[in-house]
Scaffold this motif. Structure first.
Motif, short mmCIF file in Angstrom:
data_model
loop_
_atom_site.label_atom_id
_atom_site.label_comp_id
_atom_site.label_asym_id
_atom_site.label_seq_id
_atom_site.Cartn_x
_atom_site.Cartn_y
_atom_site.Cartn_z
N TRP A 33 -16.02 62.66 133.20
CA TRP A 33 -16.87 63.03 134.34
C TRP A 33 -16.15 62.83 135.66
N GLY A 34 -15.30 61.80 135.75
CA GLY A 34 -14.51 61.61 136.96
C GLY A 34 -13.59 62.78 137.21
N MET A 35 -12.94 63.29 136.12
CA MET A 35 -12.05 64.44 136.25
C MET A 35 -12.85 65.70 136.60
N SER A 36 -14.03 65.86 136.02
CA SER A 36 -14.85 67.04 136.28
C SER A 36 -15.32 67.08 137.73
N VAL A 37 -15.77 65.93 138.23
CA VAL A 37 -16.23 65.88 139.63
C VAL A 37 -15.06 66.08 140.58
N THR A 38 -13.90 65.50 140.24
CA THR A 38 -12.71 65.69 141.06
C THR A 38 -12.34 67.17 141.15
N GLN A 39 -12.39 67.86 140.00
CA GLN A 39 -12.11 69.29 139.98
C GLN A 39 -13.15 70.07 140.79
N ILE A 175 -17.97 72.77 130.48
CA ILE A 175 -18.47 71.93 131.58
C ILE A 175 -17.51 71.95 132.76
N PHE A 176 -16.22 71.85 132.46
CA PHE A 176 -15.19 71.81 133.49
C PHE A 176 -15.21 73.09 134.32
N LEU A 177 -15.26 74.23 133.62
CA LEU A 177 -15.30 75.51 134.33
C LEU A 177 -16.64 75.71 135.02
N MET A 178 -17.72 75.18 134.44
CA MET A 178 -19.02 75.25 135.11
C MET A 178 -18.95 74.55 136.46
N PHE A 179 -18.37 73.35 136.50
CA PHE A 179 -18.21 72.63 137.75
C PHE A 179 -17.35 73.43 138.73
N THR A 180 -16.28 74.04 138.18
CA THR A 180 -15.38 74.82 139.03
C THR A 180 -16.13 75.95 139.74
N PHE A 181 -16.92 76.68 138.99
CA PHE A 181 -17.56 77.85 139.58
C PHE A 181 -18.84 77.50 140.33
N MET A 182 -19.45 76.36 140.03
CA MET A 182 -20.50 75.86 140.92
C MET A 182 -19.90 75.55 142.29
N ALA A 183 -18.68 75.03 142.28
CA ALA A 183 -17.99 74.75 143.54
C ALA A 183 -17.74 76.04 144.30
N ILE A 184 -17.44 77.12 143.58
CA ILE A 184 -17.26 78.41 144.24
C ILE A 184 -18.55 78.83 144.96
N ILE A 185 -19.70 78.66 144.26
CA ILE A 185 -20.98 79.01 144.89
C ILE A 185 -21.14 78.27 146.21
N PHE A 186 -21.04 76.94 146.14
CA PHE A 186 -21.31 76.13 147.33
C PHE A 186 -20.28 76.38 148.42
N GLY A 187 -19.00 76.51 148.02
CA GLY A 187 -17.96 76.75 149.01
C GLY A 187 -18.12 78.08 149.71
N ILE A 302 -21.26 82.55 136.60
CA ILE A 302 -20.12 82.02 135.86
C ILE A 302 -20.40 80.66 135.22
N PRO A 303 -21.04 79.69 135.90
CA PRO A 303 -21.32 78.42 135.22
C PRO A 303 -22.20 78.60 133.98
N ILE A 304 -23.19 79.51 134.08
CA ILE A 304 -24.04 79.78 132.92
C ILE A 304 -23.19 80.33 131.78
N GLY A 305 -22.30 81.27 132.13
CA GLY A 305 -21.42 81.85 131.12
C GLY A 305 -20.47 80.84 130.51
N CYS A 306 -19.97 79.91 131.34
CA CYS A 306 -19.05 78.88 130.83
C CYS A 306 -19.74 77.98 129.81
N LEU A 307 -20.96 77.54 130.12
CA LEU A 307 -21.70 76.72 129.17
C LEU A 307 -22.02 77.50 127.90
N LEU A 308 -22.40 78.78 128.09
CA LEU A 308 -22.70 79.63 126.94
C LEU A 308 -21.44 79.87 126.10
N GLY A 309 -20.31 80.10 126.78
CA GLY A 309 -19.05 80.31 126.07
C GLY A 309 -18.64 79.09 125.28
N GLY A 310 -18.81 77.90 125.88
CA GLY A 310 -18.49 76.66 125.18
C GLY A 310 -19.40 76.43 123.98
#
Length: 446
Positions: A33-39, A175-187, A302-310
């Motif tokens: 989770w530390g790595m995921s939040v950092t990403q 999860i990792f890619l979900m966090f990544t693309f959630m960051a895209i939304i907010f950014g 994309i986050p929805i797709g990442c979770l679905l893909g996983g």
């Protein structure tokens, strides 16, 4: 063939050498989770800063009309920004990959986050003095941000197989890619809220400094790991493409195809990101806020797709998941390219929103199994350099995407075609992948 026979026919990847129980369950692992939040925080900064520059680089519909009335053109400088960002990756990814195998990946992650604080501070200074240095001056800061990201990339992806069980890679990547693309939304959305006014754009970099500091703190939660190849000597070839990496992809056709497909995927992403901004500001006449909402719709899907893909991958590399995602991307981009009149967009602002969300879902479903393949297939002592090679190929794809987009703009201008025509080029890039690319089905072991 029975279900048991089918399972026996699937090639097994080498299982992890870790003892069972040595690592905590994935969802209760503070290191993961530390790595995921950092990403998440790093991707947020990248996308906020980059979208602020892309909005500054994109002419509005009013500017285009005024330039046409004068017999001139209002330049769209998005491609310049994308190319500068990509060049940094091409120059430094090779050395970064060598470092990721030679040094503890956790050490490099923390160091890269500290460097991010410095770069974001330079960005705020640059925006404050934008009147003096202009867009070209900010490209220097963007290059530095690309350099920092180049050194962050190999350890952040290469460390996942070192801190979790192999069987958890699909879920972890989802999860990792979900966090990544959630960051895209907010950014991207926050960039639209701040706007491209030179009077307010510096606020974005001030936010980025705070986020970089928090990201440095969260990186300290990542589990310490030993270097994968501590005795490796630095050679001239390590700054480019090491011969071992070339030999590995030559003998592993599946790994080679996965890298080529990810490069094509990022070529597509380069086209689509610029096309969405041009559709909003230049074709539909929207402001920065509405344009960034359109861009964020991809990030919602994309986050929805990442979770679905996983979830659909379920402990294996699943070729059917890749095919479903690829065809979804082709259909969505085809719809985005439709016109309702000589210069009109058939879907408009509100019609584009659900289509872009579906495109995002398809993107997440598509990319998770391929990302897992690039992480799982290389030997442990070459994962860092292989991910660096993937990064280099991805950024070659991004540069080609920027050039293709620029060429598409010139064709649209010459033949008086609407700018959403660029989406058709993106669909054409993905179509052969959807039709013919199928990774080999594999179990991911322990």
């Amino acid at each position: 063939m029975t279900h048991h026979d089918q399972q026996s026919s699937i090639d097994e990847l080498p299982s992890s050498t870790r003892a069972e129980g040595e690592l905590p369950p994935l969802l209760r692992d503070p290191s993961f989770w530390g790595m995921s939040v950092t990403q998440f925080l790093g991707a947020f900064n990248d996308n906020l800063f980059k979208q602020l520059l892309l909005l500054l680089a994109t002419p509005t519909a009013v500017e285009l009309a005024a330039a046409q009335a004068r017999g001139e053109t209002a330049p769209d400088r998005q491609s310049e920004a994308m190319i500068v960002f990509a060049i940094a990756f091409l120059l430094f990814s090779g050395f970064a990959g060598w470092l990721a195998d030679r040094t503890s990946k956790r050490t490099l992650i923390v160091a890269a986050k500290v460097a991010e604080i410095v770069v974001m501070a330079l960005g705020m200074v640059g925006f404050l003095f934008y009147g003096s240095i202009g867009f070209s001056g900010m490209l220097v800061v963007l290059f530095l941000m690309g350099t920092q990201s180049a050194f962050f990339g190999p350890p952040k992806y290469g460390i996942l197989p070192e801190i979790i069980h192999d069987r958890d890679l699909p879920q972890a990547n989802g999860i990792f890619l979900m966090f990544t693309f959630m960051a895209i939304i907010f950014g991207v959305v926050l960039a639209g809220q701040i706007g491209s006014s030179v009077d307010t754009v510096w606020i974005g970099s001030a936010v980025c400094i705070v986020i970089a500091i928090v990201g440095t703190l969260t990186s300290l939660f990542v589990r310490r790991v030993t270097p994968a190849n501590p005795g490796m000597k630095l050679r001239l070839s390590d700054f480019f493409v090491p011969p071992e990496s070339i030999a590995l992809v030559k003998r592993d056709r599946e790994l080679l195809l996965a890298i080529i497909v990810t490069s094509s995927f990022w070529l597509l992403g380069s086209i689509v990101q610029q096309a969405v901004n041009a559709l909003g500001k230049s074709q539909l006449g929207l402001g920065d806020q509405e344009t960034s909402i359109l861009a964020a719709m991809l990030g919602i899907g994309i986050p929805i797709g990442c979770l679905l893909g996983g979830k659909l991958s379920a402990g294996r590399i699943n070729p059917r998941v890749v095919a479903w995602g690829a065809f979804g991307i082709v259909v969505s981009l085809g719809l985005m390219s439709l016109r309702g009149g000589p210069k009109e967009h058939l879907l408009g602002f509100y019609g584009s929103i659900p289509v872009l969300i579906v495109a995002g879902i398809s993107t997440g479903v598509f990319i998770v199994p391929i990302q897992v393949a690039v992480q799982a297939l290389p030997p442990a002592n070459e994962k860092g350099r292989m991910i660096a090679l993937m990064n280099q190929c991805n950024w070659i794809g991004i540069i080609l995407g920027a050039l293709l987009y620029q060429g598409a703009l010139e064709i649209c201008e010459h033949f008086n075609q609407p700018r959403n025509t660029a989406f058709a080029i993106g669909a054409a890039v993905m179509l052969p992948i959807a039709l013919w690319y199928r990774p080999k089905e594999r179990s991911l072991g322990d």
